[in-house]
Motif scaffolding. Structure first.
Motif, PDB file in Angstrom:
ATOM      1  N   VAL A 186       4.961  12.966   9.723  1.00  0.00           N
ATOM      2  CA  VAL A 186       4.805  11.614   9.865  1.00  0.00           C
ATOM      3  C   VAL A 186       5.822  10.811  10.855  1.00  0.00           C
ATOM      4  CG1 VAL A 186       4.124   9.235   8.916  1.00  0.00           C
ATOM      5  CG2 VAL A 186       2.965  11.107   8.022  1.00  0.00           C
ATOM      6  N   THR A 187       7.192  10.951  10.163  1.00  0.00           N
ATOM      7  CA  THR A 187       8.285  10.774  10.782  1.00  0.00           C
ATOM      8  C   THR A 187       8.583  11.308  12.211  1.00  0.00           C
ATOM      9  OG1 THR A 187       9.173  10.365   8.468  1.00  0.00           O
ATOM     10  CG2 THR A 187      10.835  10.065  10.316  1.00  0.00           C
ATOM     11  N   GLY A 188       8.211  12.396  12.370  1.00  0.00           N
ATOM     12  CA  GLY A 188       8.471  13.187  13.595  1.00  0.00           C
ATOM     13  C   GLY A 188       7.523  12.403  14.725  1.00  0.00           C
ATOM     14  N   LEU A 189       6.178  11.971  14.385  1.00  0.00           N
ATOM     15  CA  LEU A 189       5.410  11.392  15.271  1.00  0.00           C
ATOM     16  C   LEU A 189       5.898  10.009  15.609  1.00  0.00           C
ATOM     17  CD1 LEU A 189       2.171  12.857  13.704  1.00  0.00           C
ATOM     18  CD2 LEU A 189       3.012  13.519  15.710  1.00  0.00           C
ATOM     19  N   ILE A 190       6.564   9.207  14.522  1.00  0.00           N
ATOM     20  CA  ILE A 190       6.770   7.995  14.949  1.00  0.00           C
ATOM     21  C   ILE A 190       7.933   7.894  15.903  1.00  0.00           C
ATOM     22  CG2 ILE A 190       8.236   6.069  13.574  1.00  0.00           C
ATOM     23  CD1 ILE A 190       6.350   6.411  11.139  1.00  0.00           C
ATOM     24  N   LEU A 191       8.971   9.000  15.610  1.00  0.00           N
ATOM     25  CA  LEU A 191       9.963   9.277  16.749  1.00  0.00           C
ATOM     26  C   LEU A 191       9.272   9.557  17.918  1.00  0.00           C
ATOM     27  CD1 LEU A 191      12.151  11.576  14.355  1.00  0.00           C
ATOM     28  CD2 LEU A 191      12.660   9.101  15.163  1.00  0.00           C
TER      29      LEU A 191
ATOM     30  N   ALA B 259      16.461   9.068  17.907  1.00  0.00           N
ATOM     31  CA  ALA B 259      15.018   9.685  17.853  1.00  0.00           C
ATOM     32  C   ALA B 259      15.531  11.256  17.996  1.00  0.00           C
ATOM     33  CB  ALA B 259      14.036   9.266  18.717  1.00  0.00           C
ATOM     34  N   GLY B 260      16.408  11.409  19.012  1.00  0.00           N
ATOM     35  CA  GLY B 260      16.605  12.863  19.045  1.00  0.00           C
ATOM     36  C   GLY B 260      17.224  13.574  18.049  1.00  0.00           C
ATOM     37  N   ILE B 261      18.446  12.718  17.229  1.00  0.00           N
ATOM     38  CA  ILE B 261      18.780  13.507  16.275  1.00  0.00           C
ATOM     39  C   ILE B 261      18.189  13.448  15.062  1.00  0.00           C
ATOM     40  CG2 ILE B 261      20.999  12.681  14.721  1.00  0.00           C
ATOM     41  CD1 ILE B 261      22.199  11.435  17.142  1.00  0.00           C
TER      42      ILE B 261
ATOM     43  N   ALA C 205       0.817   7.164  17.927  1.00  0.00           N
ATOM     44  CA  ALA C 205       0.381   6.214  16.818  1.00  0.00           C
ATOM     45  C   ALA C 205      -0.954   6.691  15.943  1.00  0.00           C
ATOM     46  CB  ALA C 205       0.115   5.008  17.409  1.00  0.00           C
ATOM     47  N   LEU C 206      -1.831   7.285  16.718  1.00  0.00           N
ATOM     48  CA  LEU C 206      -3.110   7.453  16.009  1.00  0.00           C
ATOM     49  C   LEU C 206      -2.915   8.711  14.986  1.00  0.00           C
ATOM     50  CD1 LEU C 206      -5.709   7.367  18.949  1.00  0.00           C
ATOM     51  CD2 LEU C 206      -5.840   6.007  17.053  1.00  0.00           C
ATOM     52  N   MET C 207      -2.201   9.828  15.511  1.00  0.00           N
ATOM     53  CA  MET C 207      -1.742  10.889  14.831  1.00  0.00           C
ATOM     54  C   MET C 207      -0.808  10.603  13.621  1.00  0.00           C
ATOM     55  SD  MET C 207      -3.150  13.483  16.002  1.00  0.00           S
ATOM     56  CE  MET C 207      -2.145  15.011  15.341  1.00  0.00           C
ATOM     57  N   THR C 208      -0.039   9.412  13.618  1.00  0.00           N
ATOM     58  CA  THR C 208       0.624   9.082  12.645  1.00  0.00           C
ATOM     59  C   THR C 208      -0.352   8.278  11.327  1.00  0.00           C
ATOM     60  OG1 THR C 208       2.562   8.151  13.979  1.00  0.00           O
ATOM     61  CG2 THR C 208       2.323   7.252  11.819  1.00  0.00           C
TER      62      THR C 208
END
Length: 818
Positions: A211-216, A246-248, A359-362
């Motif tokens: 979820v956090t990866g998708l937000i990034l 976001a990259g880190i 956003a949808l995938m999150t």
């Protein structure tokens, strides 16, 4: 501990919200109450605290708390750096502060709103209230940036709500924990929540970090999408904090995804982190050069192919996730078609699509993690189709990502390691202008892809016991980082050619050793390491200005193709049963080396059933390699003379390195207590359990342990070394078997064994089983103390190991001598 980690996270959110509330309440004043630089530094500190709290909490239990903590953590990380840039005068022009802030604010307004909606739907009311308040604060701040009619008081009011709600529940949980569940503030009782979380935590394995990866992904897409839609006026250095934060964080999510045993999503997040670092580099580049950088087309075409292959394999797991990856295939193609890359409208249009899709995938991932009723993603559809196939069969089961030998907390990262080799090799096919080495976007592809992510792959490989593979990955990572920074960072020149050549020759010698070692591994690794030697030769020839035309292109193509085959092979072998694309057998096979891999059992030490099975083998006269509180050892039951003799012969035991005796507690010696002097008995009580072996006089007490004919192999005619290890697995095994005879798990004269793989390599064909527990906790053996003259008040040392002399003498003086 769970409630405390939750409390730390809630207190961190409350503290940051209080700072921002004070900042926005004082904004109409001529001078802000908290200087921008100070506010930015404090937000960075709090963001690291939130990341720690969320990750530590998540290791035990999946919760909405994880997504909330990590999302606000990355929000305040980028937010804090923007404030620091503003405080240091970097954002001077009119509208710069707005252009810098808005892309991040837009992303986190929507992301936190999604978390709030899912929280309300899944009855996580407190977290939902906090998420919705921070989302409203961000939305008001966006409106404030474009219209003075919106005052800063509305933003501050929202942050005050977060501060009060978060502070109340954090203090309530701390009180609940400290009073041992006797006192609970109204609404903060954790008993019901704990029961509900335990039920949810058993509902299958999922990657809760996705979820956090998708937000990034939303965050990086927002930076370029806002420019296309006219929300921001320009792309410049002020937006770099969002991209690099976001990259880190994406690299962190990649590591945590390996921890969650999700190889495909971990590889995907590794890929997307490269794009984020490259985007930040492109926005930073105009600071020192007026023109915009250009892109190496061959690299981006290869990148799109890797994304497409990954999407195909991810479709087998979840068709919706596989379709989502196709947006990144389109993104890489759009970048390849545009010489100015991120600065042109085509890629920015795909960014807008990625923002909406992310956003949808999150929403889908977050809801499916928390809710009992799932949003359908097509899971199982492809699996059902493949079930009818006799050629391809998906790998399943609890041991899907277990290493061949033993236990690991991480899934295999070799897929990402090979992919990074492909990316780095094809990136350097575009050499660029020697007079302007930074004008072509090569540094992020080589340094981040070939270097940082390859280091990650090497570290994970080492954690899984793959010593050779990890050494190769780490060596190649260092090579890519150094070469990328010197050759493509403007640090390379004629005056440094000799020094560069010497360094490259040193790397070539190291790689030559790796090539030799891969003869005993498999054919694919042999060609992989051998073709990297071609890359190193091209680096050397370039350093001395003797590079033939076309050689570097040929070398990178060969290495890239070999790496691509290894990438496909690793993907196939981790997804399907059988070897669809085999890595091959060892070119050279030596008798005895690794023989135990097929001849003796390898059992994970984390399972009680494994320890019981090892105990049965020892009772039946077998010998086994086991982990301890120091290094690995070879053991046999002391009441089985045949097993002790076998262990003695398999070790080629030297006379000056006698075998020792281990017990699990002094209760096993209680019947013979009268045979020990009181001072010696008290010293054993004070010193154990620990990595301290005590050499005591041999006596009739040996007969009480049932050693019989085994006694002649243990110790010397005058003394015996005895110890109680400070290791629960080892002591539990001794409880099941009785006292054991112990020697180090290596042929006499060789170094101590610090990993179960080394036990196989050294003694694998001579033992019956190995209890595997990965790397040993220490690399040093125990300290051996001479207690044969202890009654005279003196102790000596045969070997000083992990426990220093001073500590042993302190135990002797403080606890024993009057």
């Amino acid at each position: 501990a769970e409630s405390l980690h939750s409390s730390i996270g809630l207190l961190g959110i409350s503290a940051g919200s209080l700072l921002l509330a004070v900042h926005f309440y004082s904004l109409p004043r001529a001078a802000p109450l908290i200087p921008s630089t100070a506010l930015g530094v404090l937000l960075l500190i709090l963001s690291s605290l939130l990341a720690y709290a969320g990750i530590r909490r998540s290791l035990r239990n999946a919760s909405l708390f994880l997504s909330l903590c990590l999302t606000i953590s990355v929000f305040w990380c980028g937010y804090g750096v923007v404030f620091i840039l503003g405080g240091q005068g970097v954002l001077n022009d009119t509208g710069d502060f707005r252009n810098a802030l808005v892309p991040g604010l837009v992303t986190f307004t929507l992301a936190l709103l999604i978390i709030a909606v899912v929280g309300f739907l899944c009855r996580e009311v407190i977290l939902a209230m906090i998420a919705s308040a921070v989302s409203l604060a961000s939305a008001h701040e966006v409106a404030m940036c474009y219209s003075t009619a919106f005052g800063s008081s509305a933003v501050a009011c929202n942050y005050m709500i977060v501060c009060l709600v978060g502070g109340y529940f954090a203090l309530g949980r701390i009180l609940y924990f400290l009073t041992k569940e006797k006192i609970a503030l109204p609404g903060t009782d954790l008993a019901k929540k704990k029961t509900r979380d335990q039920i949810q935590s058993t509902s299958g394995s999922m990657n809760h970090f996705a979820v956090t990866g998708l937000i990034l992904n939303m965050l990086s897409a927002s930076v370029f999408g806002c420019r296309l839609l006219g929300v921001t006026g320009k792309l410049f250095i002020g937006q770099v904090p969002w991209l690099w934060a976001a990259g880190i964080y994406q690299i962190g999510i990649c590591i945590l995804s390996y921890r969650a045993m999700d190889v495909l999503m971990a590889t995907f997040f590794g890929f997307t982190s490269i794009l984020k670092f490259a985007g930040g580099y492109c926005l930073l580049y105009p600071v020192w050069q007026p023109e915009e950088p250009s892109f190496p087309t061959p690299f981006l075409v290869v990148f799109s192919i890797l994304f497409a292959v990954l999407a195909l394999f991810l479709t087998l797991k979840s068709p919706v996730d596989g379709l989502y990856l196709l947006f990144y295939v389109a993104y890489c193609i759009a970048l390849a078609c545009r010489p100015k890359g991120f600065f042109e409208g085509g890629p920015q249009g795909v960014d807008v699509a990625i923002f909406v899709a992310s956003a949808l995938m999150t929403l889908i991932h977050l809801y499916n993690v928390k809710a009992s009723a799932k949003i359908p993603t097509g899971k199982g559809a492809v699996k059902a189709l493949l079930a009818r196939s006799s050629f391809l069969k998906l790998r399943e089961g609890a041991d899907l990502h277990a290493p061949y030998l033993g236990y690991s907390k991480y899934a295999d990262a070799e897929v990402l390691g090979y992919a990074c080799s492909v990316l780095a090799s094809f990136a350097i096919t575009m050499t660029g202008d020697p007079q302007a080495p930074l004008a072509t976007v090569v540094i992020p592809w080589v340094v981040v892809a070939g270097g940082i992510l390859k280091l990650l792959g090497g570290s994970v490989a080492f954690a899984r016991g793959k010593t050779l593979e990890s050494s190769a990955f780490i060596l190649y990572a260092v090579m890519w980082i150094i070469w990328g920074l010197t050759r493509y960072g403007g640090l390379y020149g004629t005056t440094r050619s000799f020094h560069a050549a010497v360094g490259i020759i040193a790397f070539m010698l190291f790689n030559g050793f790796i090539v030799f070692c891969t003869l005993f591994l498999n054919i694919a690794w042999f060609f992989y390491s051998l073709t990297f030697l071609l890359i190193a030769v091209s680096f050397l020839l370039d350093a001395i200005h003797a590079l033939p035309a076309g050689y570097d292109i040929a070398a990178t193509l060969i290495f890239g193709l070999v790496s691509f085959y290894c990438f496909l092979s690793a993907l196939f072998n981790s997804t399907f049963e059988g070897s669809c694309l085999p890595m091959g057998r060892p070119i050279v096979h030596l008798g005895g080396v690794g023989g135990g891999m097929t001849e003796c059992l390898h059992l994970p030490a984390r399972k009680a059933s494994s320890v019981k099975r090892i105990a049965d083998i020892l009772k039946n006269g077998g010998t086994c390699g086991i982990p301890t509180d120091t290094v690995y050892v070879l053991v046999a039951a002391c009441n089985r003379p045949d097993a002790v003799e076998k262990a003695h012969q398999s070790k080629r035991q030297a006379q000056d390195r006698p075998m020792s005796l281990w017990i699990s507690s002094l209760k096993q010696l209680e019947p013979a207590k009268h045979l020990f002097t009181p001072l010696l008995w008290d010293f054993m009580e004070a010193a154990w359990p620990s990595p301290i072996s005590l050499v005591v006089p041999r006596g009739e007490w040996v007969d009480f342990l049932g050693m019989k004919d085994s006694a002649k192999y243990v110790g010397t005619p005058q003394s015996i070394a005895i110890r109680i290890p400070d290791c629960s697995v080892t002591t539990h095994l001794i409880d099941l078997v009785g006292p054991i005879v112990v020697t180090s798990a290596n042929p006499t004269g060789e170094a101590d064994t610090t990993h179960h793989n080394q036990v196989y390599a050294k003694l694998g064909d001579k033992v019956d089983a190995v209890l595997c527990d990965g790397p040993s906790p220490e690399n040093i053996a125990s300290t051996v103390v001479d207690c044969t003259k202890i009654d005279s008040g003196n102790i000596g040392f045969f070997r000083v190991g992990i426990i220093p002399k001073s500590q042993v003498k302190l135990i002797f003086v403080l606890f024993l001598l009057p």
